[in-house]
Design a protein around this motif. Sequence first.
Motif, PDB file in Angstrom:
ATOM      1  N   SER A  11       0.840  -1.179   0.000  1.00  0.00           N
ATOM      2  CA  SER A  11       0.000   0.000   0.000  1.00  0.00           C
ATOM      3  C   SER A  11       0.882   1.239   0.000  1.00  0.00           C
ATOM      4  CB  SER A  11      -0.912  -0.007   1.222  1.00  0.00           C
ATOM      5  OG  SER A  11      -0.137  -0.077   2.398  1.00  0.00           O
ATOM      6  N   ASP A  48      -7.040   1.366   2.203  1.00  0.00           N
ATOM      7  CA  ASP A  48      -5.747   1.514   1.540  1.00  0.00           C
ATOM      8  C   ASP A  48      -5.893   1.644   0.029  1.00  0.00           C
ATOM      9  OD1 ASP A  48      -4.275   1.557   3.813  1.00  0.00           O
ATOM     10  OD2 ASP A  48      -3.325  -0.395   3.557  1.00  0.00           O
ATOM     11  N   SER A  49      -6.833   0.888  -0.541  1.00  0.00           N
ATOM     12  CA  SER A  49      -7.013   0.943  -1.989  1.00  0.00           C
ATOM     13  C   SER A  49      -7.502   2.321  -2.427  1.00  0.00           C
ATOM     14  CB  SER A  49      -8.008  -0.132  -2.433  1.00  0.00           C
ATOM     15  OG  SER A  49      -9.270   0.044  -1.800  1.00  0.00           O
ATOM     16  N   SER A  52      -4.516   4.720  -2.177  1.00  0.00           N
ATOM     17  CA  SER A  52      -3.627   4.476  -3.317  1.00  0.00           C
ATOM     18  C   SER A  52      -4.189   5.089  -4.598  1.00  0.00           C
ATOM     19  CB  SER A  52      -3.415   2.969  -3.503  1.00  0.00           C
ATOM     20  OG  SER A  52      -2.709   2.420  -2.415  1.00  0.00           O
TER      21      SER A  52
END
Length: 368
Positions: A11, A48-49, A52
């Motif tokens: 991440s 986290d995605s 990102s």
Amino acid sequence: MSQSTETPPSSYRIRIAPTADGGSRVPDLSPREAAERWLNKIRASKRDSTVSAYHYQLKHFVEFCEESGIGSLSNVSGWDLETYETRRRQQDVKTISLNKELGTLQSFLRYGARIEQVDEELPEKIVPPPVPKEERVNDMRLSSSRAKALLEYLDTHEYGSRAHALLALVWFTGARLGGVRSLDIGDYDSDEEFVDFHHRPDKDTPLKNGLDGERMVGLPRDVCDVLDAYVEESRHDVHDDFGRSPLLTSSVGRPVRNTVRAWMYLATEPCLHTGCPHGNDRDTCEYTIQTKASQCPSSRAPHHVRTGSITWQLNRGVPIETVAKRVNTSVRILEDHYDQPTKREELEERRRKHLGRLGFTDDGGDEE
């Protein structure tokens, strides 16, 4: 023996440099430093995605500033924003991507205004372009006719197989990959005919919408019969690394996301029920092995099956509010992204609703 969970992609982690003056005044942050601080701040409330995604959407602006010699975020002007947007348009960025990038940039600059790095009016000078419907909608889906043919083939030739259970489960629930993977055998109730989705992030099975994603979804009796046959005949009696018993299993535990994705690609290859549309021989085709199945032009990922399922449920007359609850999304998102009827399907939908009214009867007409 349990299967090790999939190692997630690294991440986006950020190192925050201390301010030179110890924080006694508002520091003069570069665009990159400010972006790193903002991303770290939102990490507490975002997946986290998502962080990102914001990082990659924002990095184009940060690089633009560095290439343009803008060393301080406070020096960014409305003209700089206009120049940046023009440059991105000249790079043939799709409207939907530009919309997301500028939306993220606007959120970042609003943070910059709160910490007194930019004027509070600067973020409002960004106007993300509206996205045409044809770009908002991803028309890649498993059609209802193909789903029917595949399920009929599996009913006859591979009843109760893992492929049969997976395809039937996703098609009749419209669930996301992560949701199907998260199910334990105890989350399936054959007698009451439903599956119960739970958010368990501390045990490697989060739901996309967190606790808001928890729900019970009813199943047709024949789908339960398929799942019962799978549990009885094909499911491996294994546990995952947390001692839980997954509903869908590999030989060593709970499958990782990429494994479930590969299983779905295999389960939706058209050569299972008909001749290969690409002229290949199934006996020798390399796409029939798990590691190559995603390369078959006609196989479909779990998301494509979900999209097809949602469209099918809506076309079958299930109220959109009910479908939204079953598949854990909003009515607006369904209308914009998932309700994708073909012209023929739209005709049939109108026919079901209204054709019976278009006759001469003894009532309901105007009389002179």
